[in-house]
Design a protein around this motif. Structure first.
Motif, mmCIF file in Angstrom:
data_model
loop_
_atom_site.group_PDB
_atom_site.id
_atom_site.type_symbol
_atom_site.label_atom_id
_atom_site.label_comp_id
_atom_site.label_asym_id
_atom_site.label_seq_id
_atom_site.Cartn_x
_atom_site.Cartn_y
_atom_site.Cartn_z
ATOM 1 N N HIS A 130 122.080 4.068 -14.968
ATOM 2 C CA HIS A 130 121.155 5.064 -14.417
ATOM 3 C C HIS A 130 121.994 6.289 -14.047
ATOM 4 O O HIS A 130 122.453 6.420 -12.912
ATOM 5 C CB HIS A 130 120.425 4.501 -13.197
ATOM 6 C CG HIS A 130 119.290 5.356 -12.744
ATOM 7 N ND1 HIS A 130 118.110 5.437 -13.431
ATOM 8 C CD2 HIS A 130 119.164 6.180 -11.681
ATOM 9 C CE1 HIS A 130 117.303 6.269 -12.810
ATOM 10 N NE2 HIS A 130 117.922 6.734 -11.748
ATOM 11 N N LEU A 132 121.738 9.558 -13.402
ATOM 12 C CA LEU A 132 121.224 10.802 -12.821
ATOM 13 C C LEU A 132 122.340 11.570 -12.113
ATOM 14 O O LEU A 132 123.053 11.020 -11.275
ATOM 15 C CB LEU A 132 120.095 10.504 -11.836
ATOM 16 C CG LEU A 132 119.334 11.701 -11.300
ATOM 17 C CD1 LEU A 132 118.639 12.443 -12.445
ATOM 18 C CD2 LEU A 132 118.318 11.270 -10.264
ATOM 19 N N HIS A 158 117.354 14.112 -15.626
ATOM 20 C CA HIS A 158 116.217 13.187 -15.569
ATOM 21 C C HIS A 158 116.516 11.988 -16.473
ATOM 22 O O HIS A 158 116.993 12.151 -17.595
ATOM 23 C CB HIS A 158 114.933 13.895 -16.031
ATOM 24 C CG HIS A 158 113.712 13.053 -15.904
ATOM 25 N ND1 HIS A 158 113.217 12.609 -14.701
ATOM 26 C CD2 HIS A 158 112.864 12.566 -16.861
ATOM 27 C CE1 HIS A 158 112.139 11.893 -14.905
ATOM 28 N NE2 HIS A 158 111.903 11.853 -16.213
ATOM 29 N N VAL A 159 116.228 10.789 -15.951
ATOM 30 C CA VAL A 159 116.420 9.564 -16.740
ATOM 31 C C VAL A 159 115.044 9.076 -17.177
ATOM 32 O O VAL A 159 114.217 8.707 -16.348
ATOM 33 C CB VAL A 159 117.156 8.475 -15.919
ATOM 34 C CG1 VAL A 159 117.296 7.192 -16.727
ATOM 35 C CG2 VAL A 159 118.513 8.966 -15.463
ATOM 36 N N LYS A 162 116.200 3.692 -18.310
ATOM 37 C CA LYS A 162 117.534 3.187 -17.975
ATOM 38 C C LYS A 162 118.157 2.508 -19.189
ATOM 39 O O LYS A 162 117.460 1.913 -20.000
ATOM 40 C CB LYS A 162 117.474 2.165 -16.850
ATOM 41 C CG LYS A 162 117.229 2.733 -15.484
ATOM 42 C CD LYS A 162 117.476 1.691 -14.426
ATOM 43 C CE LYS A 162 116.180 1.067 -13.983
ATOM 44 N NZ LYS A 162 116.361 0.074 -12.906
ATOM 45 N N VAL A 176 117.988 10.146 -21.692
ATOM 46 C CA VAL A 176 118.089 11.140 -20.626
ATOM 47 C C VAL A 176 117.703 12.539 -21.101
ATOM 48 O O VAL A 176 117.697 12.834 -22.282
ATOM 49 C CB VAL A 176 119.521 11.171 -20.053
ATOM 50 C CG1 VAL A 176 119.901 9.831 -19.447
ATOM 51 C CG2 VAL A 176 120.524 11.581 -21.104
#
Length: 183
Positions: A130, A132, A158-159, A162, A176
């Motif tokens: 993750h 970010l 912004h993800v 995951k 992403v």
């Protein structure tokens, strides 16, 4: 010495008397000592041959067992993870069989199930990616778009989904959105 100067070899018959020792040489019939030596050497050859065959058989057995072990490891490698997922499966089935109609109870059950799933992931070293706020890493992230943002260029802002890594291998890169900076 040249070839012409070398003496001719003297032929010696099997039963001829040796000039140096005066003994009769017999190559056809071994004497008792020679017969015993031959028997001992033949016994030693038989013993070494037996040891060789046994070592070869043992090596084949070791090779066969190792191949079976590799095959079993490949076949059942996922068993530990699968046993961890059975608990998650049971919890999901219980949630679906709930007829109380209480949303809060269902939400608590789903939250507990997610915790069980995360615990199963931890036990097999399956880690979420993750990213970010991190710089784009093409080995772990897949940029699907770029937007103007105040963050530095190529920073994950912004993800969308995951990613996951098993030990040190990426199973699925994180999808992403990255910044392209201000124009």
């Amino acid at each position: 010495m040249t070839q012409a100067e070398q003496p001719d070899p003297i032929p010696v018959a099997n039963d001829e008397v040796s000039a140096a020792t005066g003994e009769t040489l017999s190559f056809n019939q071994p004497n008792d000592d020679q017969a015993q030596q031959i028997a001992e050497l033949e016994a030693k050859i038989a013993e070494l041959n037996d040891q060789f065959l046994r070592a070869r058989a043992e090596m084949e057995n070791v090779r066969r067992r190792a191949a079976e072990d590799v095959q079993a490891a490949n076949k059942y490698a996922i068993s530990r993870f699968a046993s961890e997922l059975l608990v998650v499966h049971d919890s999901l089935e219980m949630a679906l069989s709930d007829t109380s109609g209480q949303f809060d109870t269902l939400k608590v059950g789903v939250d507990m199930t997610l915790k069980q799933l995360n615990s199963a992931f931890e036990k097999v070293n399956l880690v979420a990616i993750h990213p970010l706020g991190e710089k784009l890493n093409p080995h772990q992230h897949q940029a699907i778009s770029m937007i103007e943002h105040e963050a530095e260029p190529n920073t994950v802002v912004h993800v969308m989904q995951k990613g996951y890594r098993l030990v040190d291998r990426v199973l699925r890169p994180a999808m992403v959105v990255v910044s392209k900076g201000r124009a």
